[in-house]
Design a protein around this motif. Structure first.
Motif, PDB file in Angstrom:
ATOM      1  N   ALA A  19      -3.642  -2.334   7.720  1.00  0.00           N
ATOM      2  CA  ALA A  19      -5.092  -2.364   7.910  1.00  0.00           C
ATOM      3  C   ALA A  19      -5.707  -0.991   7.642  1.00  0.00           C
ATOM      4  CB  ALA A  19      -5.417  -2.824   9.329  1.00  0.00           C
ATOM      5  N   MET A  20      -5.080   0.049   8.157  1.00  0.00           N
ATOM      6  CA  MET A  20      -5.622   1.399   7.953  1.00  0.00           C
ATOM      7  C   MET A  20      -5.562   1.807   6.483  1.00  0.00           C
ATOM      8  SD  MET A  20      -4.866   3.905  11.129  1.00  0.00           S
ATOM      9  CE  MET A  20      -5.916   5.090  10.296  1.00  0.00           C
ATOM     10  N   GLN A  21      -4.464   1.472   5.817  1.00  0.00           N
ATOM     11  CA  GLN A  21      -4.364   1.827   4.405  1.00  0.00           C
ATOM     12  C   GLN A  21      -5.373   1.043   3.562  1.00  0.00           C
ATOM     13  OE1 GLN A  21      -0.019   1.269   4.436  1.00  0.00           O
ATOM     14  NE2 GLN A  21       0.148   3.265   3.437  1.00  0.00           N
ATOM     15  N   THR A  22      -5.658  -0.196   3.975  1.00  0.00           N
ATOM     16  CA  THR A  22      -6.691  -0.977   3.281  1.00  0.00           C
ATOM     17  C   THR A  22      -8.039  -0.285   3.410  1.00  0.00           C
ATOM     18  OG1 THR A  22      -5.495  -3.051   3.713  1.00  0.00           O
ATOM     19  CG2 THR A  22      -7.834  -3.220   3.146  1.00  0.00           C
ATOM     20  N   TRP A  70       0.819  -1.213   0.000  1.00  0.00           N
ATOM     21  CA  TRP A  70       0.000   0.000   0.000  1.00  0.00           C
ATOM     22  C   TRP A  70       0.854   1.265   0.000  1.00  0.00           C
ATOM     23  CZ3 TRP A  70      -4.349  -0.300  -2.018  1.00  0.00           C
ATOM     24  CH2 TRP A  70      -5.305  -1.258  -1.704  1.00  0.00           C
ATOM     25  N   ASP A  71       2.002   1.228   0.676  1.00  0.00           N
ATOM     26  CA  ASP A  71       2.884   2.398   0.654  1.00  0.00           C
ATOM     27  C   ASP A  71       3.215   2.794  -0.782  1.00  0.00           C
ATOM     28  OD1 ASP A  71       3.008   2.881   3.346  1.00  0.00           O
ATOM     29  OD2 ASP A  71       4.990   2.018   3.655  1.00  0.00           O
ATOM     30  N   GLY A  72       3.603   1.805  -1.590  1.00  0.00           N
ATOM     31  CA  GLY A  72       3.942   2.094  -2.976  1.00  0.00           C
ATOM     32  C   GLY A  72       2.758   2.643  -3.752  1.00  0.00           C
ATOM     33  N   ILE A  73       1.582   2.026  -3.575  1.00  0.00           N
ATOM     34  CA  ILE A  73       0.386   2.467  -4.313  1.00  0.00           C
ATOM     35  C   ILE A  73      -0.024   3.868  -3.874  1.00  0.00           C
ATOM     36  CG2 ILE A  73      -2.068   1.978  -4.657  1.00  0.00           C
ATOM     37  CD1 ILE A  73      -1.231  -1.058  -4.270  1.00  0.00           C
ATOM     38  N   PHE A  74       0.028   4.134  -2.570  1.00  0.00           N
ATOM     39  CA  PHE A  74      -0.357   5.456  -2.068  1.00  0.00           C
ATOM     40  C   PHE A  74       0.613   6.540  -2.559  1.00  0.00           C
ATOM     41  CE2 PHE A  74      -3.528   5.207   1.617  1.00  0.00           C
ATOM     42  CZ  PHE A  74      -4.152   4.073   1.092  1.00  0.00           C
ATOM     43  N   ILE A  75       1.911   6.205  -2.634  1.00  0.00           N
ATOM     44  CA  ILE A  75       2.880   7.179  -3.156  1.00  0.00           C
ATOM     45  C   ILE A  75       2.578   7.472  -4.621  1.00  0.00           C
ATOM     46  CG2 ILE A  75       5.307   7.515  -3.795  1.00  0.00           C
ATOM     47  CD1 ILE A  75       6.024   5.996  -1.198  1.00  0.00           C
ATOM     48  N   VAL A 132      -9.070   6.518  -1.637  1.00  0.00           N
ATOM     49  CA  VAL A 132      -7.947   6.950  -2.474  1.00  0.00           C
ATOM     50  C   VAL A 132      -8.251   6.695  -3.946  1.00  0.00           C
ATOM     51  CG1 VAL A 132      -5.544   6.441  -3.084  1.00  0.00           C
ATOM     52  CG2 VAL A 132      -6.189   6.732  -0.685  1.00  0.00           C
ATOM     53  N   MET A 133      -8.815   5.511  -4.229  1.00  0.00           N
ATOM     54  CA  MET A 133      -9.124   5.170  -5.617  1.00  0.00           C
ATOM     55  C   MET A 133     -10.198   6.101  -6.187  1.00  0.00           C
ATOM     56  SD  MET A 133     -10.307   1.521  -7.280  1.00  0.00           S
ATOM     57  CE  MET A 133      -8.861   0.671  -6.662  1.00  0.00           C
ATOM     58  N   GLU A 134     -11.235   6.355  -5.401  1.00  0.00           N
ATOM     59  CA  GLU A 134     -12.312   7.236  -5.883  1.00  0.00           C
ATOM     60  C   GLU A 134     -11.782   8.642  -6.146  1.00  0.00           C
ATOM     61  OE1 GLU A 134     -15.242   6.272  -6.816  1.00  0.00           O
ATOM     62  OE2 GLU A 134     -14.716   4.223  -6.228  1.00  0.00           O
ATOM     63  N   LEU A 178       0.323   9.369   6.026  1.00  0.00           N
ATOM     64  CA  LEU A 178       0.675  10.020   7.289  1.00  0.00           C
ATOM     65  C   LEU A 178      -0.272   9.593   8.408  1.00  0.00           C
ATOM     66  CD1 LEU A 178       2.102  12.074   9.103  1.00  0.00           C
ATOM     67  CD2 LEU A 178       0.690  13.872   8.070  1.00  0.00           C
ATOM     68  N   LEU A 179      -1.588   9.611   8.132  1.00  0.00           N
ATOM     69  CA  LEU A 179      -2.561   9.240   9.156  1.00  0.00           C
ATOM     70  C   LEU A 179      -2.382   7.788   9.589  1.00  0.00           C
ATOM     71  CD1 LEU A 179      -5.753  10.984   7.698  1.00  0.00           C
ATOM     72  CD2 LEU A 179      -4.348  11.727   9.641  1.00  0.00           C
ATOM     73  N   SER A 180      -2.128   6.911   8.615  1.00  0.00           N
ATOM     74  CA  SER A 180      -1.917   5.494   8.938  1.00  0.00           C
ATOM     75  C   SER A 180      -0.667   5.307   9.788  1.00  0.00           C
ATOM     76  CB  SER A 180      -1.790   4.671   7.646  1.00  0.00           C
ATOM     77  OG  SER A 180      -2.954   4.775   6.866  1.00  0.00           O
TER      78      SER A 180
END
Length: 435
Positions: A420-423, A367-372, A429-431, A381-383
């Motif tokens: 879990a939080m990023q999930t 998820w780190d990679g996808i979020f970046i 994020v996608m929307e 940051l929140l996660s």
């Protein structure tokens, strides 16, 4: 092979090689001074190396932020913005490096107040620090370049740069120590030479591979207000996230140290299993950065979704593989790192925590990679902040009862919470990315 898997591996595999070569720079320095006849030399390199690791780790946002924004511009085929991002990132990196050079004395003094090395180690570490600090422009400039290359779907050039740095470091450090009679200063100069050799390599390869983009250099747009605000918003979130990560990592080490030399040694050895796993998973995270940003920029939701699914398939397979390898050969690996029977025996007590690391950490890495790539840095940051809070809450809630087991429990909760939080945030994020 499926085209998506091929794209993932084309970015992930060179990135893994690059990641593995990074610690070699410090390892080579230690190996050279380890034969100079005094443990103080090793202490000086260890202290100096740790300072620079923390400094450059904190400014890692220059690589990550650049990667995500560049991959989106690449997906849009916005060549002028691609060039502006490179100039922006490298320019800010050089400005930060200049500040580090100007503030080198107070930075060193503050660090030594915390570390408190012996007088001999302090004297040599000071020499090492004041030589290597001049490598900050090269290192932070390379952060911008490397992030840009990954955003351009090219992880081979960062791999070539990393290999070049290690070869030059070995040759320069050995030559200065063995043939010119230098000691710590020779190792420091060798590291400095290697850093600028890497920067030079990065620039030469840019001219060779991307020189045609020079025609898109328009200086007026580089400092455009809206673009600079977005650049700093993205990087601010990553910077604060990194501070949380550094706080957890440093506390893990200090909490282990407070329990005595044996526990410190055990935790250090078992964390090598996490480090090995992270080198591989970071490669797939880089693939997530490059590909997710590219498909968001191209407005290709299906390709984005397929890439996310395939990244998690690779992650699940590697989690099973690492867990099996650690379960069957982990003790043999620890025996390679130390022959102290007391440490190896004590490690058996905590080994099952290390076995759980791949399963606990896999989602966080992917998820780190996808979020970046999505530049969803506020979610990162929140996660991370919530996970860091959970780490300290679990540790302080259980350490009086569980001792060092509480530290490992807290670390696994921290890793799991990030994923879990990023999930939970991923749908939002996608929307937002495809609205």
């Amino acid at each position: 092979m499926n085209p998506i898997d091929r794209q993932i591996l084309q970015i992930a595999l060179p990135s893994i090689v690059s990641n593995i070569t990074v610690p070699l720079l410090g390892l080579i320095d230690v190996a050279i001074v380890g034969h100079l006849g005094s443990p103080a030399y090793i202490g000086a390199i260890a202290v100096g190396g740790m300072l620079f690791n923390i400094i450059y780790w904190i400014f890692g946002f220059l690589r990550m932020g650049t990667s995500g924004m560049t991959s989106q511009a690449y997906g849009k085929r916005d060549l002028p913005e691609i060039v502006r991002l490179l100039i922006r990132s490298v320019g800010i990196g050089l400005a930060v490096a200049l500040c580090l050079i100007l503030l080198q004395v107070p930075i060193r003094q503050a660090a030594f107040q915390i570390i408190r090395p012996t007088e001999e180690v302090r004297e040599m570490a000071t020499l090492y620090f004041h030589i290597c600090i001049w490598g900050a422009p090269a290192m932070l400039g390379l952060y911008g370049l490397s992030g840009w290359y990954i955003g351009m779907q090219n992880s081979r050039i960062p791999m070539y740069i990393a290999i070049t740095q290690n070869i030059v470091n070995i040759m320069a450090s050995l030559s200065l120590v063995c043939f010119f009679g230098m000691k710590v200063e020779g190792v420091a100069l060798g590291t400095l030479i290697a850093q600028y050799a890497g920067l030079l390599m990065g620039l030469v390869l840019w001219m060779n591979r991307y020189g045609k983009l020079k025609k898109y250099i328009i200086w007026k747009g580089v400092l455009q207000k809206e673009a600079m605000i977005r650049f700093f918003q993205v990087n601010r979130d990553i910077f604060l996230r990194t501070l949380c990560l550094v706080a957890v990592t440093l506390f893990f080490t200090s909490a282990g140290a407070s329990q005595g030399e044996i526990i410190l040694a055990v935790n250090t050895l078992l964390m090598q299993l996490f480090t090995l796993f992270s080198y591989v998973m970071d490669g797939f995270a880089y693939a997530g950065e490059a590909l997710s940003g590219r498909y968001i920029g191209a407005r290709n939701r299906k390709a984005f979704t397929d890439t996310v699914r395939h990244l998690f398939i690779w992650g699940a397979g590697l989690t099973v593989l690492f867990t099996l390898v650690y379960a069957s050969g982990g003790n043999a690996f620890l025996a390679l790192l130390t022959d102290d029977r007391n440490v190896i025996t004590a490690a058996d007590t905590y080994f099952y925590w290390a076995l759980a690391i791949p399963a606990a950490g896999i989602a966080a890495f992917i998820w780190d990679g996808i979020f970046i790539g999505a530049t969803a840095t506020r979610g990162m940051l929140l996660s991370m902040a919530a996970s860091a809070v959970s780490f300290f809450a679990v540790y302080y809630g259980f350490h009086t009862v569980l001792g060092n087991h509480a530290l490992w429990l807290a670390f696994l909760v921290y890793l799991s919470m990030r994923g879990a939080m990023q999930t939970l945030l991923s749908r939002k994020v996608m929307e937002k990315s495809f609205h």
